[in-house]
Write an enzyme that holds these catalytic residues in place. Sequence first.
Site, PDB file in Angstrom:
ATOM      1  N   TRP A 324       0.833  -1.211   0.000  1.00 15.84           N
ATOM      2  CA  TRP A 324       0.000   0.000   0.000  1.00 15.84           C
ATOM      3  C   TRP A 324       0.860   1.250   0.000  1.00 15.84           C
ATOM      4  CZ3 TRP A 324      -2.157   2.353   5.070  1.00 15.84           C
ATOM      5  CH2 TRP A 324      -1.239   2.194   6.123  1.00 15.84           C
ATOM      6  N   ASP A 325       2.161   1.093   0.257  1.00 18.81           N
ATOM      7  CA  ASP A 325       3.113   2.204   0.243  1.00 18.81           C
ATOM      8  C   ASP A 325       2.959   3.046  -1.024  1.00 18.81           C
ATOM      9  OD1 ASP A 325       3.956   0.057   1.900  1.00 18.81           O
ATOM     10  OD2 ASP A 325       6.006   0.791   1.952  1.00 18.81           O
ATOM     11  N   GLU A 466       0.974  -3.279  12.587  1.00 17.70           N
ATOM     12  CA  GLU A 466       1.109  -4.729  12.406  1.00 17.70           C
ATOM     13  C   GLU A 466       1.410  -5.486  13.703  1.00 17.70           C
ATOM     14  OE1 GLU A 466       3.940  -5.315   9.231  1.00 17.70           O
ATOM     15  OE2 GLU A 466       2.365  -5.150   7.716  1.00 17.70           O
ATOM     16  N   LYS A 580       3.096  -0.109  16.255  1.00 20.29           N
ATOM     17  CA  LYS A 580       4.242  -0.041  15.340  1.00 20.29           C
ATOM     18  C   LYS A 580       4.262   1.266  14.560  1.00 20.29           C
ATOM     19  CE  LYS A 580       6.288  -2.596  11.466  1.00 20.29           C
ATOM     20  NZ  LYS A 580       6.098  -3.691  10.515  1.00 20.29           N
ATOM     21  N   GLN A 581       3.085   1.698  14.105  1.00 21.06           N
ATOM     22  CA  GLN A 581       3.046   2.835  13.182  1.00 21.06           C
ATOM     23  C   GLN A 581       1.695   3.531  13.249  1.00 21.06           C
ATOM     24  OE1 GLN A 581       3.227  -0.540  10.302  1.00 21.06           O
ATOM     25  NE2 GLN A 581       2.602   1.059   8.867  1.00 21.06           N
TER      26      GLN A 581
END
Length: 727
Positions: A324-325, A466, A580-581
């Site tokens: 998806w980046d 994640e 994580k993000q």
Amino acid sequence: MQHILTEDGFQPEAAVHFGNKFLVANGYLGVRGTLEEYTKEELAAINLAGLYDQVPDKWREPVNAPNPFFTFIRVAQQLVSVKTQVPVAHSQSLDLYTAIHQRRSEFAVKNNHITIEAKRTASAAEVHTLLLDYQVTVTEKTTLEIVTGIDGDIWDINGPHLQDYQMESGQILQLTAATQESGQQVSVGEKVFSETPHEEYFTVDQKHLLRHLSFKLDAGETVKISKLIKIYHCGEQQNPQRACRESLVTATAKDIQQAWEAHKKVWQARWALTDVEIAGDEAADFALRYSLYQLQIIAPHHCSGLSIPARGLSGQTYKGAVFWDTEMFMMPFFLHHDSELVRNLLQYRIDSLTEARKKAASYGYRGAFFAWESQEGGFDATSDYNVVDVFTKRPQRTYFKDKQIHISGDIVYALKQYFQYTGDDQLLLAGGLELALEAARFYLSYLYYKPEKDHYELIDVLGPDEYHERVYNNAYTSKIAQFTMTTALQLTEELRSRHPEVVTELLEKLTFSEDLAALKIMAPKIFVPKPAASTGLIEQFDGYFKLEDTLPKILKQRLLDPKEYWGGAYGVASDTQVIKQADVIMLQYLFSNEYTQEELTKNWQYYEPRTEHGSSLSACIYGLTACLIGKEEWAYDYFMKTAEVDLTGESKSFAGDLYIGGTHPAANGGAWMVAVLGFCGLKITKNGIQSQPRLPQKWRQVSFKICYQGQTYQINCSHEGSQMTII
Ligand code: BGC
């Protein structure tokens, strides 16, 4: 404007990092920024875009080609190389404006002072063409041998991928090999020119095809060779071996000169449109330019049907797969400069529909569930066991492939952005609408009805963070699913008003009429976690707030091994609120107009300290959202973190023995987003282009251009406001 990246002094320990940092590429292939005498030991590689191979029982990954830049010298029969002696002076540089890599190394061999200067690139004008100029100067009368050719002893992570080597020597050196899985050919050829008289012979062993050029030099003399290299592979050529040879047969030294010039011209035109100047902050100005360089070298300008892998063309890490980046982090920059390229990137997803349908069906769902790690044709390369436990050395089950269902919605989000920006019906007609409908249908079939609440939920999913797998009601996932369903409906109606027959035909082909009715009923009834009335906070997923409330730095102290995986079944973060993000913050960034300033601020302040930024996708989203809430100084650190990621190399490079480093194009795209969409407040609205700058204090002015609806706009932003002119 600063556009040269230089590293002075020989730093052998940085060879792997420099391989990424000094990458040159042209969308077709990437040439790692290693020195000419380097081999697979220093991770020298030519990474091919879109050509994949699998060796039995190993991960499927992109193919690296034999290395045609391989060159070293002998002076008076003695090897002179950074591998055998420390140079007395050394520098490596990269001109961002021309994508030309240079190195200069000086060696002292007794009284003889020997200087090697090399310059190379991957042509942006003709993607099969690679160029190398290599010259040596001596201070004493001596003999010099330049050995140059093709190194077929390739660096692979899960290889070897190429076999059946065929070597041909003569005026043209050519090495052709075939992939293991499907016998696809890769052919590398080279031709060398030098004006200095010399003798020449060839050597061939199992994996090397080398040309030995011997010169007799006087004191102070310089000898130069120019090399024309061609690489072709089966991805787009029926007979790469023939194509490669034919492209070299009649080539002359003059062609090399012309190739350099044509290449530079392409770059000149690119930067004329894409450069961004930040006045008042040299470090930020350079880091952003560098980020844009990294993005532009990996974009497949030359063809349709290819997309951009998460590690660009810097190697085989992340299986050379498209995540998806591309849609969420890289596309915004490209969309504002080259919508045709974005169209091609989206075409890659349209071409992946068959695989996405198969994937959905394999889990018992309908519609299109796109690959989490997408290779050619949309094949999902994600392993069921993506992580190896550092203690037991056993593969750990991860659910990225099975449960990261937001991917289908992310693609629809990008499709809608493209459509809104360009107003181009053609892509929608040529598969875009079908993609949106099939993605919406996938969510329809994934939704779970809760009768007692009279709403639909998405259960057992994995959000952007994640570290927490298989959660219920991840706010981001639920929102993007709802967005996909309403977007599919909107696009259908919009297109129907202009192309009624095509839309009717499509709906019939897809037998979509019942699903269309279902979308209308179900989309508004999806449960999307909202900010709580008491706190203003959105719970990332059901039960998140009940997890142990701790911080990344505390978790670090709990690690028994620095390489431990933080997520999965037993990770240190899995049962805590450490993420994580960006996850809720990603949601708030994408749909910021649905939240109050207070809600945005409260969530940023809550989630920011709990985020590890274990993914390079995270920093830019925190930076962008900080801009939205008027906290430019908070945003600045995140901007620098994302813009400098490939300059500093401060990101994870090894997991155990596995190399996982490379470039970070999503972070590079994120740098542009924070600078232009964040600090400059650029927005395309119904009333056209708007820009409300909120610049960091030391930035005096930001100047950039965008292309919008056939016009090019020059936009200058300062603390006083913005000025826009059509050019
Ligand atoms: C991140 C994903 C990302 C992938 C590739 C992972 O570490 O969690 O969000 O898509 O890396 O960059």
